[in-house]
Design a protein around this motif. Structure first.
Motif, PDB file in Angstrom:
ATOM      1  N   GLU A 171      60.592  40.410  -2.629  1.00  0.00           N
ATOM      2  CA  GLU A 171      60.785  40.591  -1.191  1.00  0.00           C
ATOM      3  C   GLU A 171      61.587  39.418  -0.648  1.00  0.00           C
ATOM      4  O   GLU A 171      61.202  38.253  -0.810  1.00  0.00           O
ATOM      5  N   VAL A 172      62.723  39.721  -0.022  1.00  0.00           N
ATOM      6  CA  VAL A 172      63.586  38.702   0.574  1.00  0.00           C
ATOM      7  C   VAL A 172      63.301  38.654   2.066  1.00  0.00           C
ATOM      8  O   VAL A 172      63.432  39.662   2.772  1.00  0.00           O
ATOM      9  N   VAL A 173      62.898  37.478   2.554  1.00  0.00           N
ATOM     10  CA  VAL A 173      62.558  37.297   3.967  1.00  0.00           C
ATOM     11  C   VAL A 173      63.621  36.424   4.610  1.00  0.00           C
ATOM     12  O   VAL A 173      63.848  35.284   4.182  1.00  0.00           O
ATOM     13  N   SER A 174      64.279  36.965   5.636  1.00  0.00           N
ATOM     14  CA  SER A 174      65.333  36.228   6.333  1.00  0.00           C
ATOM     15  C   SER A 174      65.277  36.556   7.816  1.00  0.00           C
ATOM     16  O   SER A 174      65.219  37.733   8.207  1.00  0.00           O
ATOM     17  N   ALA A 175      65.305  35.512   8.648  1.00  0.00           N
ATOM     18  CA  ALA A 175      65.255  35.714  10.099  1.00  0.00           C
ATOM     19  C   ALA A 175      66.487  36.431  10.625  1.00  0.00           C
ATOM     20  O   ALA A 175      66.471  36.986  11.724  1.00  0.00           O
ATOM     21  N   GLU A 176      67.575  36.417   9.849  1.00  0.00           N
ATOM     22  CA  GLU A 176      68.822  37.048  10.302  1.00  0.00           C
ATOM     23  C   GLU A 176      69.005  38.459   9.765  1.00  0.00           C
ATOM     24  O   GLU A 176      69.893  39.186  10.220  1.00  0.00           O
ATOM     25  N   ALA A 177      68.210  38.857   8.787  1.00  0.00           N
ATOM     26  CA  ALA A 177      68.516  40.036   7.988  1.00  0.00           C
ATOM     27  C   ALA A 177      68.553  41.320   8.797  1.00  0.00           C
ATOM     28  O   ALA A 177      67.788  41.514   9.751  1.00  0.00           O
ATOM     29  N   ALA A 178      69.405  42.226   8.367  1.00  0.00           N
ATOM     30  CA  ALA A 178      69.605  43.498   9.064  1.00  0.00           C
ATOM     31  C   ALA A 178      68.353  44.363   9.069  1.00  0.00           C
ATOM     32  O   ALA A 178      68.195  45.234   9.926  1.00  0.00           O
ATOM     33  N   TRP A 179      67.428  44.132   8.118  1.00  0.00           N
ATOM     34  CA  TRP A 179      66.241  44.992   8.037  1.00  0.00           C
ATOM     35  C   TRP A 179      65.099  44.509   8.922  1.00  0.00           C
ATOM     36  O   TRP A 179      64.038  45.120   8.960  1.00  0.00           O
ATOM     37  N   ASN A 180      65.302  43.400   9.639  1.00  0.00           N
ATOM     38  CA  ASN A 180      64.235  42.912  10.513  1.00  0.00           C
ATOM     39  C   ASN A 180      64.046  43.836  11.714  1.00  0.00           C
ATOM     40  O   ASN A 180      65.000  44.423  12.230  1.00  0.00           O
ATOM     41  N   THR A 181      62.813  43.940  12.200  1.00  0.00           N
ATOM     42  CA  THR A 181      62.540  44.723  13.409  1.00  0.00           C
ATOM     43  C   THR A 181      62.681  43.880  14.670  1.00  0.00           C
ATOM     44  O   THR A 181      62.811  44.405  15.772  1.00  0.00           O
ATOM     45  N   GLU A 182      62.625  42.563  14.507  1.00  0.00           N
ATOM     46  CA  GLU A 182      62.728  41.667  15.662  1.00  0.00           C
ATOM     47  C   GLU A 182      64.188  41.263  15.876  1.00  0.00           C
ATOM     48  O   GLU A 182      64.813  40.661  15.007  1.00  0.00           O
ATOM     49  N   LEU A 183      64.748  41.591  17.029  1.00  0.00           N
ATOM     50  CA  LEU A 183      66.138  41.269  17.355  1.00  0.00           C
ATOM     51  C   LEU A 183      66.238  39.853  17.909  1.00  0.00           C
ATOM     52  O   LEU A 183      65.269  39.316  18.445  1.00  0.00           O
ATOM     53  N   PRO A 184      67.431  39.201  17.803  1.00  0.00           N
ATOM     54  CA  PRO A 184      68.678  39.752  17.279  1.00  0.00           C
ATOM     55  C   PRO A 184      68.740  39.655  15.754  1.00  0.00           C
ATOM     56  O   PRO A 184      68.078  38.819  15.143  1.00  0.00           O
ATOM     57  N   ILE A 185      69.554  40.509  15.158  1.00  0.00           N
ATOM     58  CA  ILE A 185      69.798  40.502  13.724  1.00  0.00           C
ATOM     59  C   ILE A 185      71.301  40.446  13.484  1.00  0.00           C
ATOM     60  O   ILE A 185      72.098  40.573  14.416  1.00  0.00           O
ATOM     61  N   ILE A 186      71.669  40.255  12.248  1.00  0.00           N
ATOM     62  CA  ILE A 186      73.064  40.405  11.830  1.00  0.00           C
ATOM     63  C   ILE A 186      73.133  41.650  10.965  1.00  0.00           C
ATOM     64  O   ILE A 186      72.415  41.758   9.969  1.00  0.00           O
ATOM     65  N   ARG A 187      73.966  42.591  11.348  1.00  0.00           N
ATOM     66  CA  ARG A 187      74.057  43.857  10.620  1.00  0.00           C
ATOM     67  C   ARG A 187      74.710  43.655   9.256  1.00  0.00           C
ATOM     68  O   ARG A 187      75.460  42.717   9.044  1.00  0.00           O
ATOM     69  N   PHE A 188      74.404  44.559   8.334  1.00  0.00           N
ATOM     70  CA  PHE A 188      74.984  44.498   7.000  1.00  0.00           C
ATOM     71  C   PHE A 188      76.508  44.381   7.078  1.00  0.00           C
ATOM     72  O   PHE A 188      77.157  45.103   7.839  1.00  0.00           O
ATOM     73  N   GLU A 189      77.049  43.457   6.298  1.00  0.00           N
ATOM     74  CA  GLU A 189      78.491  43.252   6.161  1.00  0.00           C
ATOM     75  C   GLU A 189      79.178  42.871   7.477  1.00  0.00           C
ATOM     76  O   GLU A 189      80.394  42.999   7.606  1.00  0.00           O
ATOM     77  N   GLU A 190      78.414  42.373   8.451  1.00  0.00           N
ATOM     78  CA  GLU A 190      78.999  41.980   9.739  1.00  0.00           C
ATOM     79  C   GLU A 190      78.657  40.532  10.095  1.00  0.00           C
ATOM     80  O   GLU A 190      78.606  40.158  11.265  1.00  0.00           O
ATOM     81  N   GLY A 191      78.446  39.710   9.071  1.00  0.00           N
ATOM     82  CA  GLY A 191      77.994  38.342   9.332  1.00  0.00           C
ATOM     83  C   GLY A 191      79.082  37.300   9.396  1.00  0.00           C
ATOM     84  O   GLY A 191      78.776  36.104   9.491  1.00  0.00           O
ATOM     85  N   TYR A 192      80.356  37.708   9.349  1.00  0.00           N
ATOM     86  CA  TYR A 192      81.424  36.709   9.275  1.00  0.00           C
ATOM     87  C   TYR A 192      81.609  35.981  10.605  1.00  0.00           C
ATOM     88  O   TYR A 192      81.933  36.575  11.619  1.00  0.00           O
ATOM     89  N   VAL A 193      81.370  34.701  10.615  1.00  0.00           N
ATOM     90  CA  VAL A 193      81.550  33.711  11.692  1.00  0.00           C
ATOM     91  C   VAL A 193      80.995  34.108  13.061  1.00  0.00           C
ATOM     92  O   VAL A 193      81.654  33.944  14.073  1.00  0.00           O
ATOM     93  N   PRO A 194      79.752  34.591  13.169  1.00  0.00           N
ATOM     94  CA  PRO A 194      79.158  34.761  14.495  1.00  0.00           C
ATOM     95  C   PRO A 194      78.809  33.398  15.092  1.00  0.00           C
ATOM     96  O   PRO A 194      78.604  32.424  14.369  1.00  0.00           O
ATOM     97  N   ALA A 195      78.738  33.344  16.399  1.00  0.00           N
ATOM     98  CA  ALA A 195      78.377  32.098  17.086  1.00  0.00           C
ATOM     99  C   ALA A 195      76.861  31.964  17.182  1.00  0.00           C
ATOM    100  O   ALA A 195      76.117  32.923  16.985  1.00  0.00           O
ATOM    101  N   ILE A 196      76.412  30.745  17.489  1.00  0.00           N
ATOM    102  CA  ILE A 196      74.994  30.555  17.787  1.00  0.00           C
ATOM    103  C   ILE A 196      74.700  31.240  19.126  1.00  0.00           C
ATOM    104  O   ILE A 196      75.576  31.320  19.980  1.00  0.00           O
ATOM    105  N   PRO A 197      73.513  31.799  19.345  1.00  0.00           N
ATOM    106  CA  PRO A 197      72.287  31.666  18.543  1.00  0.00           C
ATOM    107  C   PRO A 197      72.148  32.714  17.430  1.00  0.00           C
ATOM    108  O   PRO A 197      71.154  32.713  16.723  1.00  0.00           O
ATOM    109  N   TYR A 198      73.144  33.620  17.287  1.00  0.00           N
ATOM    110  CA  TYR A 198      73.026  34.667  16.263  1.00  0.00           C
ATOM    111  C   TYR A 198      73.098  34.069  14.855  1.00  0.00           C
ATOM    112  O   TYR A 198      72.440  34.543  13.937  1.00  0.00           O
ATOM    113  N   ASP A 199      73.923  33.048  14.713  1.00  0.00           N
ATOM    114  CA  ASP A 199      73.976  32.307  13.442  1.00  0.00           C
ATOM    115  C   ASP A 199      72.798  31.342  13.420  1.00  0.00           C
ATOM    116  O   ASP A 199      72.895  30.190  13.837  1.00  0.00           O
TER     117      ASP A 199
END
Length: 497
Positions: A171-199
């Protein structure tokens, strides 16, 4: 600065910083970091002996890929250029008075020789990198490398494997992961250079970059979030000569893992830890320069296509010619071949181009008319490789191309993934005719090792025979072992067959 002056400066710094302990580190053959720790007095009481003979010994038979039990005595000689002070706040648990600690990377020697007669250990990965630089110098060259190292910083990874394998669960646990139910998340294959606080890993990477600069003397050029959803990052450092660039990769991985651990996180350089998202690569920029002149031999202002010299084209030809065998070194894990699949920006086709990221070699085209910027980017390597061996193997393949004047096929500026089958078949015919190789990289580690077994003469005289034989034997065993494990996805796919 002469070596004697450097040693004197290191010793003075150790005294000024009140260093009490010294970590001396090295890589085993697969590329995992190992270390012995000594009191600082082992260096301070006799610096000449420490830096010219050894600071201490270890059991080589207990290190993966090294020696047998009947020839196990090895010596560690610290490399003064790699001296660094470990940050005090890495000590765990907090508040432990462990004493100021310094760190060196080491060269490895056989034990059992008289003083002044020590012999380098043939399977020391750093020795292979040093041999590559010596061979380059004999040909009148020096090489510069600038790897882009990708990794993931995760909250935690739960791995449940019970013998005899009645339970297999990760089980991979990541606060940013697309499978999280708590927003905000980073969607699959859409993580290139987002700004904080999303990063959410920005400040962790910032601290890593600061530690690299302030403690380890590594000049960081940029850091950013990468494409994959769960905490994927990249840190780029200024290019350097072959062995020193490999040293920097070793150091970067060391720092990334320790800063993450400091905050209760975990970092991984595994090529494909998450299904359905981008994996971790190590795109490697490289160029050849004149040994005696400050001249980039890859640059030709008269080349209209990419300002690339004929020598650079031959170098590309060598890498493309041996790309399938080279994969066994630069993509050395079964996980590597789960990254090298269509759809996730990881190149699988033996082709080259400017700007085209679907080819395994890209010629960066950001600025024209800048001689020092002329280089190639080899895109298939990943950070699970041993960087000393990987950079040495790249040079060996490129120099073979120069020696044999291997002309690469014409550049491919189309997206190869999007080609219709007919066009791709035509491209494969061109590649086979010109290079004698299929268009696609190996699909598995076992296939790559078979390629290396059949195509390795170009690695000599840089690689030692002992290193090559050990690598092939070790990787054969590894790929067969992993392929024999039942996989949870197989239960999903085949249980009701």
């Amino acid at each position: 600065m002469s070596r004697e002056e450097l040693v004197k400066e290191v010793v003075e710094s150790m005294k000024t910083e009140n260093v009490r302990w010294v970590m001396v580190q090295f890589l085993d053959v697969p590329g995992r970091l190992q270390q012995m720790t000594f009191p600082a007095r082992e260096i301070l009481d006799d610096p000449e002996n420490a830096f010219n003979v050894a600071v201490g010994g270890f059991d080589g038979s207990s290190i993966k890929g090294f020696t047998m039990i009947n020839e196990s005595d090895m010596l560690l000689r610290p490399v003064p250029e790699t001296f660094a002070i470990i940050p005090d706040d890495w000590q765990s648990p907090p508040g432990v008075a462990a004493g100021r600690t310094a760190r060196f990377l080491a060269q490895i020697f056989w034990g059992g020789y008289k003083k002044g007669e020590a012999k380098r250990f043939e399977k020391d990965p750093r020795y292979i990198a040093e041999r590559a630089e010596e061979y380059l110098a004999e040909q009148g060259y020096k090489a510069y490398f600038g790897p882009e190292v990708e990794f993931m910083i995760l909250n935690k990874v739960i791995n449940e494997v019970d013998r005899p394998w009645k339970k297999m669960h990760v089980e991979v646990v990541s606060a940013e992961a697309a499978w999280n139910t708590e927003l905000p998340i980073i969607r699959f294959e859409e993580g290139y250079v987002p700004a904080i606080p999303y990063d959410k890993m920005f400040w962790i990477r910032q601290e890593i970059a600061t530690v690299l600069e302030d403690h380890f003397g590594i000049q960081v050029e940029a850091h950013h979030h990468e494409v994959a959803s769960p905490g994927q990052g990249e840190i780029d450092f200024r290019f350097d000569t072959l062995t020193r660039a490999a040293d920097k990769v070793v150091t970067l991985k060391f720092v990334v893992k320790n800063v993450a651990a400091k905050y209760g996180l975990v970092a991984t350089f595994m090529p494909k830890p998450v299904y359905a998202d981008n994996g971790n690569g190590m795109h490697t920029h490289q160029s050849l320069w004149s040994k005696d002149k400050d001249e980039n031999l890859f640059y030709d202002p008269n080349d209209e296509y990419a300002e690339l010299s004929q020598l650079a084209r031959y170098y590309i030809g060598g890498i493309l010619k041996h790309a399938r065998a080279l994969s066994a070194i630069v993509n050395p894990t079964t996980s590597s071949y789960k990254r090298l699949v269509p759809g996730y920006e990881a190149p699988i086709y033996i082709a080259w181009s400017k700007a085209n990221r679907s080819a395994i070699i890209r010629v960066p085209n950001y600025m024209r008319g800048v001689p020092k910027a002329a280089r190639i980017e080899y895109r298939s390597p990943d950070p699970s490789t041993n960087p000393y061996l990987a950079f040495a193997a790249m040079v060996a393949a490129g120099l073979d191309g120069i020696k044999k004047k291997i002309e690469p096929p014409p550049p491919v500026d189309q997206n190869i993934y999007a080609m219709d089958p007919k066009t791709r078949r035509e491209l494969e015919e061109v590649v086979r005719k010109q290079l004698g190789t299929p268009l696609q990289l190996p699909r598995t580690l076992c296939e790559a090792i078979e390629e290396l077994e059949n195509d390795h003469d170009w690695l000599f005289p840089i690689f030692t025979k002992e290193m090559l034989e050990t690598w092939i034997e070790m990787k054969k065993e590894e790929c067969l072992k992993i392929e024999s494990y039942p996989h949870p996805a197989e239960f999903y796919q085949y249980f009701d067959i």
